[in-house]
Design an enzyme around this catalytic site. Sequence first.
Site, PDB file in Angstrom:
ATOM      1  N   HIS A  98      -5.049   9.537   0.993  1.00  0.00           N
ATOM      2  CA  HIS A  98      -5.132   8.562   2.087  1.00  0.00           C
ATOM      3  C   HIS A  98      -6.121   8.986   3.175  1.00  0.00           C
ATOM      4  O   HIS A  98      -6.008   8.578   4.326  1.00  0.00           O
ATOM      5  CB  HIS A  98      -3.745   8.336   2.695  1.00  0.00           C
ATOM      6  CG  HIS A  98      -3.575   6.981   3.302  1.00  0.00           C
ATOM      7  ND1 HIS A  98      -3.879   6.694   4.610  1.00  0.00           N
ATOM      8  CD2 HIS A  98      -3.134   5.814   2.767  1.00  0.00           C
ATOM      9  CE1 HIS A  98      -3.619   5.427   4.868  1.00  0.00           C
ATOM     10  NE2 HIS A  98      -3.172   4.855   3.767  1.00  0.00           N
ATOM     11  N   HIS A 104      -6.070   2.467  -4.098  1.00  0.00           N
ATOM     12  CA  HIS A 104      -6.084   2.684  -2.647  1.00  0.00           C
ATOM     13  C   HIS A 104      -6.810   3.982  -2.298  1.00  0.00           C
ATOM     14  O   HIS A 104      -7.197   4.175  -1.146  1.00  0.00           O
ATOM     15  CB  HIS A 104      -4.654   2.719  -2.117  1.00  0.00           C
ATOM     16  CG  HIS A 104      -4.514   2.544  -0.640  1.00  0.00           C
ATOM     17  ND1 HIS A 104      -5.403   1.815   0.138  1.00  0.00           N
ATOM     18  CD2 HIS A 104      -3.577   3.014   0.235  1.00  0.00           C
ATOM     19  CE1 HIS A 104      -5.016   1.831   1.394  1.00  0.00           C
ATOM     20  NE2 HIS A 104      -3.912   2.570   1.489  1.00  0.00           N
ATOM     21  N   ASP A 145       0.818  -1.215   0.000  1.00  0.00           N
ATOM     22  CA  ASP A 145       0.000   0.000   0.000  1.00  0.00           C
ATOM     23  C   ASP A 145       0.852   1.265   0.000  1.00  0.00           C
ATOM     24  O   ASP A 145       2.026   1.255   0.377  1.00  0.00           O
ATOM     25  CB  ASP A 145      -0.884   0.034   1.256  1.00  0.00           C
ATOM     26  CG  ASP A 145      -2.010  -0.973   1.229  1.00  0.00           C
ATOM     27  OD1 ASP A 145      -2.038  -1.813   0.314  1.00  0.00           O
ATOM     28  OD2 ASP A 145      -2.842  -0.927   2.148  1.00  0.00           O
ATOM     29  N   HIS A 170       3.771  -2.479   2.918  1.00  0.00           N
ATOM     30  CA  HIS A 170       3.783  -1.146   2.315  1.00  0.00           C
ATOM     31  C   HIS A 170       5.037  -0.918   1.481  1.00  0.00           C
ATOM     32  O   HIS A 170       6.124  -1.332   1.880  1.00  0.00           O
ATOM     33  CB  HIS A 170       3.701  -0.073   3.403  1.00  0.00           C
ATOM     34  CG  HIS A 170       2.427  -0.113   4.187  1.00  0.00           C
ATOM     35  ND1 HIS A 170       2.235  -0.993   5.229  1.00  0.00           N
ATOM     36  CD2 HIS A 170       1.282   0.606   4.063  1.00  0.00           C
ATOM     37  CE1 HIS A 170       1.011  -0.824   5.719  1.00  0.00           C
ATOM     38  NE2 HIS A 170       0.419   0.132   5.031  1.00  0.00           N
TER      39      HIS A 170
END
Length: 257
Positions: free
Chosen positions: A109, A105, A54, A199
């Site tokens: 964020h 994603h 991610d 990640h």
Amino acid sequence: MPGAGEATAGLPEAGGAGVAVRRTLLNLAGPVTRPIGSLTAVRTRAPEVVLTFDDGPEPGGTDRVLEALAGRRASATFFVLVDRVRRHPALVREVLAAGHEVGLHGMDHRRLSKLAPATVRTLLAAGKRELEDLLGIPVRWFRPPYGAQTPAVWRAVRRQGLTPVVWGPCAWDWLDRPVETLAGQAARGLNRGAVLLAHDGHAGPEDGADDGPRPRFDRGDLVARILTGLDERGLRGRSLSAALAAGTPWTTPWFLR
């Protein structure tokens, strides 16, 4: 990734016995809950686990992860932030050229569970459209930032033709810890068909996140250690689509704020 103040809220292996009991009950519900589920694992007889990364693309992170994966002929699914894709389009194309896959994603964020439903729908539609225009291929998968997903967010994801993907084991690699510690954490529960959360980047204020200091460890070193552990157990790392070629999705409800 789970944020600095949410380290236990978004992780199925964290939070004690109550979380474990809840997830066991959801799994037992099986066919009843599957229509409102998010993908948490792959049911397969193949000796494979799903590797997901991610918060990229990020120079110094994504490229190092790609090197480690290439060294073991492993594949992975990268859940990217569109605001970062704009800054590093060549890097996300490199992910595809290396035989990996890309999922969405988010535009950034931000925690979708805190946004108005209309805003969530707009962000998802725009993010999917822009990412597909850049890649030239359909985008199938979506991972909500922080795993934060309400029923309204889940419906918005499905209406875009996306499948929400969450995780089982987690590397906890948003924390600046020794790589051997993080690799050991990632190995917990990393059995056949599991979906590992790791990640290749670190979301910051420019991404609408406040996830603490950027870790200083080498992400490529961490991935290499994880892959070595898999080799020792006779397992291979695969992207989600590659794993599903020999398996079927396992879904359970996943609703977190």
